[in-house]
Scaffold this motif. Structure first.
Motif, PDB file in Angstrom:
ATOM      1  N   VAL A   1       9.024   8.325  -7.846  1.00  0.00           N
ATOM      2  CA  VAL A   1       8.097   7.213  -8.066  1.00  0.00           C
ATOM      3  C   VAL A   1       8.160   6.265  -6.870  1.00  0.00           C
ATOM      4  N   PHE A   2       6.999   5.945  -6.321  1.00  0.00           N
ATOM      5  CA  PHE A   2       6.908   5.044  -5.171  1.00  0.00           C
ATOM      6  C   PHE A   2       6.099   3.804  -5.569  1.00  0.00           C
ATOM      7  N   GLY A   3       6.569   2.636  -5.161  1.00  0.00           N
ATOM      8  CA  GLY A   3       5.805   1.406  -5.355  1.00  0.00           C
ATOM      9  C   GLY A   3       5.869   0.807  -6.742  1.00  0.00           C
ATOM     10  N   LYS A   4       6.834   1.220  -7.559  1.00  0.00           N
ATOM     11  CA  LYS A   4       6.925   0.669  -8.917  1.00  0.00           C
ATOM     12  C   LYS A   4       7.145  -0.847  -8.897  1.00  0.00           C
ATOM     13  N   GLU A   5       7.768  -1.330  -7.834  1.00  0.00           N
ATOM     14  CA  GLU A   5       8.024  -2.773  -7.715  1.00  0.00           C
ATOM     15  C   GLU A   5       6.729  -3.584  -7.585  1.00  0.00           C
ATOM     16  N   LYS A   6       5.610  -2.904  -7.312  1.00  0.00           N
ATOM     17  CA  LYS A   6       4.326  -3.596  -7.163  1.00  0.00           C
ATOM     18  C   LYS A   6       3.678  -3.914  -8.511  1.00  0.00           C
ATOM     19  N   LEU A   7       4.195  -3.339  -9.586  1.00  0.00           N
ATOM     20  CA  LEU A   7       3.637  -3.607 -10.910  1.00  0.00           C
ATOM     21  C   LEU A   7       3.911  -5.065 -11.292  1.00  0.00           C
ATOM     22  N   PRO A   8       2.896  -5.790 -11.769  1.00  0.00           N
ATOM     23  CA  PRO A   8       3.097  -7.192 -12.178  1.00  0.00           C
ATOM     24  C   PRO A   8       4.205  -7.317 -13.219  1.00  0.00           C
ATOM     25  N   LYS A   9       4.973  -8.378 -13.107  1.00  0.00           N
ATOM     26  CA  LYS A   9       6.112  -8.575 -14.017  1.00  0.00           C
ATOM     27  C   LYS A   9       5.682  -9.224 -15.333  1.00  0.00           C
ATOM     28  N   LYS A  10       4.524  -9.876 -15.319  1.00  0.00           N
ATOM     29  CA  LYS A  10       4.042 -10.498 -16.554  1.00  0.00           C
ATOM     30  C   LYS A  10       2.521 -10.375 -16.622  1.00  0.00           C
ATOM     31  N   ASP A  11       1.976 -10.640 -17.776  1.00  0.00           N
ATOM     32  CA  ASP A  11       0.541 -10.541 -18.047  1.00  0.00           C
ATOM     33  C   ASP A  11       0.084  -9.081 -18.064  1.00  0.00           C
ATOM     34  N   GLY A  12      -1.017  -8.849 -18.754  1.00  0.00           N
ATOM     35  CA  GLY A  12      -1.558  -7.507 -18.867  1.00  0.00           C
ATOM     36  C   GLY A  12      -2.367  -7.109 -17.646  1.00  0.00           C
ATOM     37  N   TYR A  13      -2.570  -5.820 -17.486  1.00  0.00           N
ATOM     38  CA  TYR A  13      -3.352  -5.326 -16.351  1.00  0.00           C
ATOM     39  C   TYR A  13      -3.796  -3.897 -16.610  1.00  0.00           C
ATOM     40  N   VAL A  14      -4.638  -3.398 -15.704  1.00  0.00           N
ATOM     41  CA  VAL A  14      -5.141  -2.023 -15.780  1.00  0.00           C
ATOM     42  C   VAL A  14      -4.423  -1.181 -14.732  1.00  0.00           C
ATOM     43  N   ILE A  15      -3.987   0.012 -15.124  1.00  0.00           N
ATOM     44  CA  ILE A  15      -3.540   1.013 -14.153  1.00  0.00           C
ATOM     45  C   ILE A  15      -4.625   2.081 -14.094  1.00  0.00           C
ATOM     46  N   ALA A  16      -5.172   2.306 -12.899  1.00  0.00           N
ATOM     47  CA  ALA A  16      -6.183   3.350 -12.707  1.00  0.00           C
ATOM     48  C   ALA A  16      -5.548   4.464 -11.886  1.00  0.00           C
ATOM     49  N   CYS A  17      -5.437   5.637 -12.489  1.00  0.00           N
ATOM     50  CA  CYS A  17      -4.716   6.736 -11.842  1.00  0.00           C
ATOM     51  C   CYS A  17      -5.615   7.958 -11.626  1.00  0.00           C
ATOM     52  N   THR A  18      -5.341   8.684 -10.557  1.00  0.00           N
ATOM     53  CA  THR A  18      -6.027   9.954 -10.335  1.00  0.00           C
ATOM     54  C   THR A  18      -5.671  10.913 -11.475  1.00  0.00           C
ATOM     55  N   HIS A  19      -6.519  11.914 -11.673  1.00  0.00           N
ATOM     56  CA  HIS A  19      -6.345  12.763 -12.856  1.00  0.00           C
ATOM     57  C   HIS A  19      -6.860  14.162 -12.567  1.00  0.00           C
ATOM     58  N   THR A  20      -5.961  15.142 -12.638  1.00  0.00           N
ATOM     59  CA  THR A  20      -6.375  16.524 -12.398  1.00  0.00           C
ATOM     60  C   THR A  20      -5.941  17.478 -13.507  1.00  0.00           C
ATOM     61  N   GLY A  21      -5.209  16.979 -14.486  1.00  0.00           N
ATOM     62  CA  GLY A  21      -4.757  17.830 -15.596  1.00  0.00           C
ATOM     63  C   GLY A  21      -4.009  16.990 -16.612  1.00  0.00           C
ATOM     64  N   TRP A  22      -3.526  17.626 -17.685  1.00  0.00           N
ATOM     65  CA  TRP A  22      -2.879  16.858 -18.757  1.00  0.00           C
ATOM     66  C   TRP A  22      -1.472  16.393 -18.404  1.00  0.00           C
ATOM     67  N   VAL A  23      -0.802  17.030 -17.447  1.00  0.00           N
ATOM     68  CA  VAL A  23       0.588  16.677 -17.136  1.00  0.00           C
ATOM     69  C   VAL A  23       0.685  15.289 -16.498  1.00  0.00           C
TER      70      VAL A  23
END
Length: 196
Positions: free
Chosen positions: A22-44
């Motif tokens: 996992v790279f860049g997890k420290e960039k996730l906001p520590k408080k308040d809600g937000y959207v994560i938009a991720c690439t998607h190529t399969g169910w895994v």
């Protein structure tokens, strides 16, 4: 149920190719809600995205067809998924994720469906939800196994998170949404290329 499923899946999936990088997890906001938009190529990648940010929980936007059988509906609800009609999105497509974000929760969206490898334009859902909820979008990209066949090849899974992207306030709303779409598209593409 969410944590039990998450940690059990983490052990099972880690058997194939080792623990996720996992790279860049420290960039996730520590408080308040937000959207994560991720690439998607399969169910895994759906499973690995949730596992990668434990103990944080993701509320997944999922196609309504997954809620049609009682057993699968129960499982989806235990995993914090909520249904969306992708063909005819109604008010709940915006209201449910907005409420979750305002409650300080994380909403996970795969804006390109299962076709990110074809470089299709991102759908507007992620940016519309973020703009109405006044929340940032975190771009994310996944590289790794996408199905059972690839899992058994022991391919290493990797996820990268980018810097939070905010809606611009110095331009009209429609223009700001266009900029947000462009910024998100570019960020996800750059993250994907960085992992490959």
């Amino acid at each position: 149920m969410y944590y039990i499923a998450g940690y059990v899946l983490k052990v099972i999936l880690s058997i194939f190719g080792g623990p996720i990088k996992v790279f860049g997890k420290e960039k996730l906001p520590k408080k308040d809600g937000y959207v994560i938009a991720c690439t998607h190529t399969g169910w895994v990648d759906i499973l690995w995205l949730g596992i990668s940010i434990l103990p944080l929980k993701i509320n997944y936007m999922a196609k309504k067809e997954l809620f049609e059988s009682k057993g699968l509906k129960w499982l989806m609800e235990q995993l914090n998924a909520f249904p969306v009609d992708r063909e005819n999105p109604g008010p709940s497509s915006i209201k449910t994720p907005m409420r979750l974000i305002k409650d300080g929760k994380i909403v996970g969206i795969f804006p390109s469906g299962t076709r990110s490898s074809e470089d299709v334009p991102l759908k507007r859902g992620a940016v519309t939800i973020a703009s109405y909820a006044k929340s940032p979008i975190i771009p994310a990209a996944y590289v790794g196994p996408n199905n059972f066949k690839e899992l058994f090849r022991f391919k290493r899974a990797k996820i990268a998170f980018g810097e939070p992207i905010h809606l611009r306030k110095d331009v009209p709303k429609k223009e700001a949404l266009d900029y947000l779409m462009e910024d998100l598209n570019k960020a996800m593409k750059d993250l994907q290329e960085g992992l490959e």
